[in-house]
Design an enzyme around this catalytic site. Structure first.
Site, PDB file in Angstrom:
ATOM      1  N   LYS A  75      51.873  57.748  55.796  1.00  0.00           N
ATOM      2  CA  LYS A  75      52.687  58.242  56.913  1.00  0.00           C
ATOM      3  C   LYS A  75      52.345  59.692  57.211  1.00  0.00           C
ATOM      4  O   LYS A  75      52.251  60.518  56.300  1.00  0.00           O
ATOM      5  CB  LYS A  75      54.170  58.112  56.560  1.00  0.00           C
ATOM      6  CG  LYS A  75      55.068  58.342  57.757  1.00  0.00           C
ATOM      7  CD  LYS A  75      56.511  58.036  57.427  1.00  0.00           C
ATOM      8  CE  LYS A  75      57.238  59.212  56.823  1.00  0.00           C
ATOM      9  NZ  LYS A  75      57.334  60.398  57.664  1.00  0.00           N
ATOM     10  N   THR A  76      52.136  59.976  58.498  1.00  0.00           N
ATOM     11  CA  THR A  76      51.788  61.332  58.912  1.00  0.00           C
ATOM     12  C   THR A  76      52.840  61.888  59.869  1.00  0.00           C
ATOM     13  O   THR A  76      53.559  61.134  60.524  1.00  0.00           O
ATOM     14  CB  THR A  76      50.429  61.340  59.658  1.00  0.00           C
ATOM     15  OG1 THR A  76      50.510  60.440  60.764  1.00  0.00           O
ATOM     16  CG2 THR A  76      49.296  60.939  58.751  1.00  0.00           C
TER      17      THR A  76
ATOM     18  N   ASP B  60      54.645  59.022  62.249  1.00  0.00           N
ATOM     19  CA  ASP B  60      56.112  59.003  62.322  1.00  0.00           C
ATOM     20  C   ASP B  60      56.551  59.886  63.496  1.00  0.00           C
ATOM     21  O   ASP B  60      57.217  60.899  63.311  1.00  0.00           O
ATOM     22  CB  ASP B  60      56.640  59.531  60.974  1.00  0.00           C
ATOM     23  CG  ASP B  60      58.136  59.396  60.826  1.00  0.00           C
ATOM     24  OD1 ASP B  60      58.781  58.904  61.760  1.00  0.00           O
ATOM     25  OD2 ASP B  60      58.646  59.803  59.764  1.00  0.00           O
TER      26      ASP B  60
ATOM     27  N   LYS C  20      58.511  59.269  66.161  1.00  0.00           N
ATOM     28  CA  LYS C  20      59.910  59.124  66.638  1.00  0.00           C
ATOM     29  C   LYS C  20      60.019  59.406  68.133  1.00  0.00           C
ATOM     30  O   LYS C  20      60.783  60.268  68.580  1.00  0.00           O
ATOM     31  CB  LYS C  20      60.874  60.011  65.858  1.00  0.00           C
ATOM     32  CG  LYS C  20      60.903  59.722  64.360  1.00  0.00           C
ATOM     33  CD  LYS C  20      61.992  60.526  63.671  1.00  0.00           C
ATOM     34  CE  LYS C  20      62.062  60.279  62.182  1.00  0.00           C
ATOM     35  NZ  LYS C  20      60.997  60.910  61.412  1.00  0.00           N
TER      36      LYS C  20
ATOM     37  N   ASP D  42      61.521  59.561  74.637  1.00  0.00           N
ATOM     38  CA  ASP D  42      61.619  59.991  76.036  1.00  0.00           C
ATOM     39  C   ASP D  42      61.635  58.784  76.969  1.00  0.00           C
ATOM     40  O   ASP D  42      61.678  57.635  76.522  1.00  0.00           O
ATOM     41  CB  ASP D  42      60.436  60.925  76.362  1.00  0.00           C
ATOM     42  CG  ASP D  42      60.821  61.973  77.374  1.00  0.00           C
ATOM     43  OD1 ASP D  42      61.436  61.608  78.396  1.00  0.00           O
ATOM     44  OD2 ASP D  42      60.526  63.164  77.143  1.00  0.00           O
TER      45      ASP D  42
ATOM     46  N   SER E 264      68.062  58.273  57.183  1.00  0.00           N
ATOM     47  CA  SER E 264      68.490  58.478  55.791  1.00  0.00           C
ATOM     48  C   SER E 264      69.392  59.692  55.613  1.00  0.00           C
ATOM     49  O   SER E 264      69.934  59.904  54.531  1.00  0.00           O
ATOM     50  CB  SER E 264      67.243  58.650  54.913  1.00  0.00           C
ATOM     51  OG  SER E 264      66.484  59.756  55.382  1.00  0.00           O
TER      52      SER E 264
ATOM     53  N   GLN F 139      68.912  65.373  53.507  1.00  0.00           N
ATOM     54  CA  GLN F 139      68.194  64.147  53.083  1.00  0.00           C
ATOM     55  C   GLN F 139      68.946  63.493  51.917  1.00  0.00           C
ATOM     56  O   GLN F 139      69.478  64.191  51.038  1.00  0.00           O
ATOM     57  CB  GLN F 139      66.750  64.503  52.653  1.00  0.00           C
ATOM     58  CG  GLN F 139      65.938  63.350  52.103  1.00  0.00           C
ATOM     59  CD  GLN F 139      65.592  62.288  53.163  1.00  0.00           C
ATOM     60  OE1 GLN F 139      66.491  61.739  53.800  1.00  0.00           O
ATOM     61  NE2 GLN F 139      64.328  62.013  53.347  1.00  0.00           N
ATOM     62  N   GLN F 140      68.977  62.156  51.928  1.00  0.00           N
ATOM     63  CA  GLN F 140      69.618  61.417  50.821  1.00  0.00           C
ATOM     64  C   GLN F 140      68.590  60.466  50.225  1.00  0.00           C
ATOM     65  O   GLN F 140      67.826  59.839  50.968  1.00  0.00           O
ATOM     66  CB  GLN F 140      70.783  60.585  51.351  1.00  0.00           C
ATOM     67  CG  GLN F 140      71.822  61.385  52.099  1.00  0.00           C
ATOM     68  CD  GLN F 140      72.946  60.491  52.587  1.00  0.00           C
ATOM     69  OE1 GLN F 140      74.049  60.557  52.059  1.00  0.00           O
ATOM     70  NE2 GLN F 140      72.650  59.657  53.563  1.00  0.00           N
ATOM     71  N   TYR F 141      68.624  60.352  48.913  1.00  0.00           N
ATOM     72  CA  TYR F 141      67.638  59.493  48.246  1.00  0.00           C
ATOM     73  C   TYR F 141      68.285  58.325  47.508  1.00  0.00           C
ATOM     74  O   TYR F 141      69.382  58.423  46.967  1.00  0.00           O
ATOM     75  CB  TYR F 141      66.832  60.294  47.224  1.00  0.00           C
ATOM     76  CG  TYR F 141      65.910  61.314  47.837  1.00  0.00           C
ATOM     77  CD1 TYR F 141      64.852  60.918  48.652  1.00  0.00           C
ATOM     78  CD2 TYR F 141      66.099  62.679  47.600  1.00  0.00           C
ATOM     79  CE1 TYR F 141      63.991  61.867  49.219  1.00  0.00           C
ATOM     80  CE2 TYR F 141      65.250  63.628  48.158  1.00  0.00           C
ATOM     81  CZ  TYR F 141      64.206  63.218  48.968  1.00  0.00           C
ATOM     82  OH  TYR F 141      63.371  64.138  49.532  1.00  0.00           O
TER      83      TYR F 141
ATOM     84  N   GLY G 258      57.987  60.721  50.088  1.00  0.00           N
ATOM     85  CA  GLY G 258      57.284  61.962  50.414  1.00  0.00           C
ATOM     86  C   GLY G 258      57.205  62.879  49.220  1.00  0.00           C
ATOM     87  O   GLY G 258      56.326  62.739  48.354  1.00  0.00           O
TER      88      GLY G 258
END
Ligand SMILES: O=c1ccn([C@@H]2O[C@H](COP(=O)(O)O)[C@@H](O)[C@H]2O)c(=O)[nH]1
Length: 468
Positions: free
Chosen positions: A256-257, A291, A293, A296, A354, A419-421, A439
């Site tokens: 993922k970039t 990624d 997202k 528009d 997340s 962020q939640q893990y 990540g």
């Protein structure tokens, strides 16, 4: 079966098979012991042609059951001569739940002289469980249903003719087994059992609308690489990202970039960087997920996706979008962009994020599912926190999509920016997501290759446990 009406020879062959294999040996002898004429009634509309062909060839009088009651004249539901006792055989092309046959039988037996004991169908989709010894399905109204061919026999023939492999046969048989209903049962379809990634790829291949779906490639790679891991490469230097791709490449199915967090390089143009990353992806066999997202209007999304400084559509196998701008516009913009570059591309819909303060919720998950169902030819899956519930009546459609979950780490509960893990075991084993996106849990480690290997093993064993 509907298109048989355009092929007269096939129509007559199918009707004849119904007569020779069912009507003559299994029904007529018994009916001839009764008084009354033997007549036919086709279930409207597609089986009317089969009933007519049989009626002409074998001189059976016919009755016609109206779909709706006439609003004028006699208001009859059954057309035809109804003046003497008759044994009516109902003719149908395909049986799924048996509801259409039951409806026609109810109209027929409402007539004074008509009795119905048997129905003949060409194709039995085996969605009804039946233990009856002298027919394929015994309907709750006592009508015996006899079929020429059922779906198990059909897939076995295709297998024998080498049109499908034994893995497809097994998937279909498993699907049938998990989808049977007992007559009189009020619940709709029971959930199909867990399926492997490979089985889901095969099932998708058997759906005409999914033939080009990127989810097939991803499921197949997951199965062959024994990995359900994606690494989020959120480093800011192009050379470091290429190095990271080499380090984790053997373990991942998707890299993922975030192309827009990379500093422009003095040595590589964007095109050269993308080419190098593509070479590494080919060498280690993984897909690239930008990624981005998108969020528009459709036309701008398309411009952001194809061309511009990043030219994402050219090198990223898969990307994702929010649905705030609409349920079709953004998806169509990306789909048109993918068509423009002429390569198979995938799209993941953001259903739930997340972060602890996310505005995504059950409603956005529901919308994402609706959009995926509507654009199933292009949408491959979701960014979500677990497998999503499918709409009523289509509960088993869950298998069509890849559920991808970020916010995965073994040691941390979250960061200081929301962020939640969760652990791979929780995400794959409990929440039944398919792919974990990790990540910092990997790229911040001293030995990134070793960390990726550890996460891959954790994710894969949670998946294997889920299959047991
Ligand atoms: O809901 C979301 C959607 C995307 N992400 C992305 O995943 C990684 C997570 O990185 P970690 O270092 O493992 O926290 C990152 O690229 C996000 O943009 C997400 O975290 N949550």
């Amino acid at each position: 079966m509907r298109s048989v009406v355009s092929h007269p020879k096939l129509l007559s062959q199918i009707s004849e098979i119904m007569y020779e294999s069912i009507i003559k040996p299994k029904i007529l002898d018994r009916l001839n012991e009764n008084s009354g004429r033997n007549v036919l009634c086709g279930v409207p509309y597609s089986a009317l042609t089969f009933a007519t062909a049989l009626s002409i060839k074998h001189e059976f009088p016919m009755l016609i059951a109206r779909k709706e009651q006439k609003q004028y004249g006699t208001g009859k539901l059954i057309e035809g001569l109804l003046e003497e006792p008759m044994n009516c055989i109902v003719i149908e092309d395909v049986i799924t739940s048996g509801a259409s046959i039951t409806e026609v039988v109810a109209k027929l037996v409402n007539e004074k002289f008509v009795s119905v004991k048997d129905a003949v169908v060409f194709f039995n989709r085996q969605q009804i469980h039946s233990d009856s010894p002298d027919c394929d399905i015994l309907l709750s109204n006592g009508v015996r249903v006899h079929s020429v061919l059922n779906i198990t026999q059909f897939v076995e023939i295709l297998h024998e003719k080498r049109c499908i492999g034994s893995d497809v046969v097994d998937s279909i048989k498993q699907y049938i087994e998990g989808n049977q209903i007992k007559l009189g049962q009020t619940v709709s379809k029971p959930n199909i059992k867990e399926l492997s990634y490979g089985q889901r790829a095969e099932l998708l291949k058997s759906l005409p609308s999914a033939k080009e779906n990127f989810a097939i490639d991803l499921f197949e790679l997951m199965e062959s690489k024994q990995s359900n891991l994606s690494v989020a490469c959120d480093v800011e230097d192009q050379d470091e990202l290429l190095e990271l791709a080499e380090q984790v490449g053997p373990e991942v199915v998707m890299l993922k970039t975030h192309i827009d967090i990379l500093r422009p390089s003095k040595t590589l143009t964007m095109q050269q960087f993308a080419d190098k990353l593509t070479q590494i992806a080919e060498k280690h066999k993984f897909f690239i997920f930008e990624d981005r997202k998108f969020a528009d209007i459709g036309s701008v999304t398309k411009q952001q996706y194809v061309g511009g400084p990043f030219d994402i559509a050219k090198w990223a196998h898969v990307t994702n979008c929010h649905l705030v701008s609409g349920t079709s516009s953004v998806v169509k913009g990306i789909q048109e962009g993918a068509q423009q570059v002429g390569k198979r591309r995938g799209l993941l819909l953001i259903a739930k994020m997340s972060t602890s303060d996310t505005l995504t919720n059950e409603d956005t998950e529901k919308v994402a599912v609706e959009v995926a169902q509507k654009h199933f030819d292009f949408v491959s899956g979701f960014i979500c926190q677990g497998r999503l519930e499918m709409p009523k009546g289509n509960e088993n459609d869950w298998f069509k999509y890849v559920y991808c979950t970020p916010g995965v780490q073994l040691d941390q509960k979250g960061d200081n920016l929301g962020q939640q893990y969760n652990t791979p075991q929780h995400i794959v084993g409990v929440k039944k997501s398919d792919l974990i996106i990790v990540g910092r849990g990997i790229y911040k480690q001293q030995n990134r290759a070793e960390a990726a290997c550890l996460y891959r093993k954790q994710g894969w064993s949670a998946y294997l446990e889920r299959l047991e």
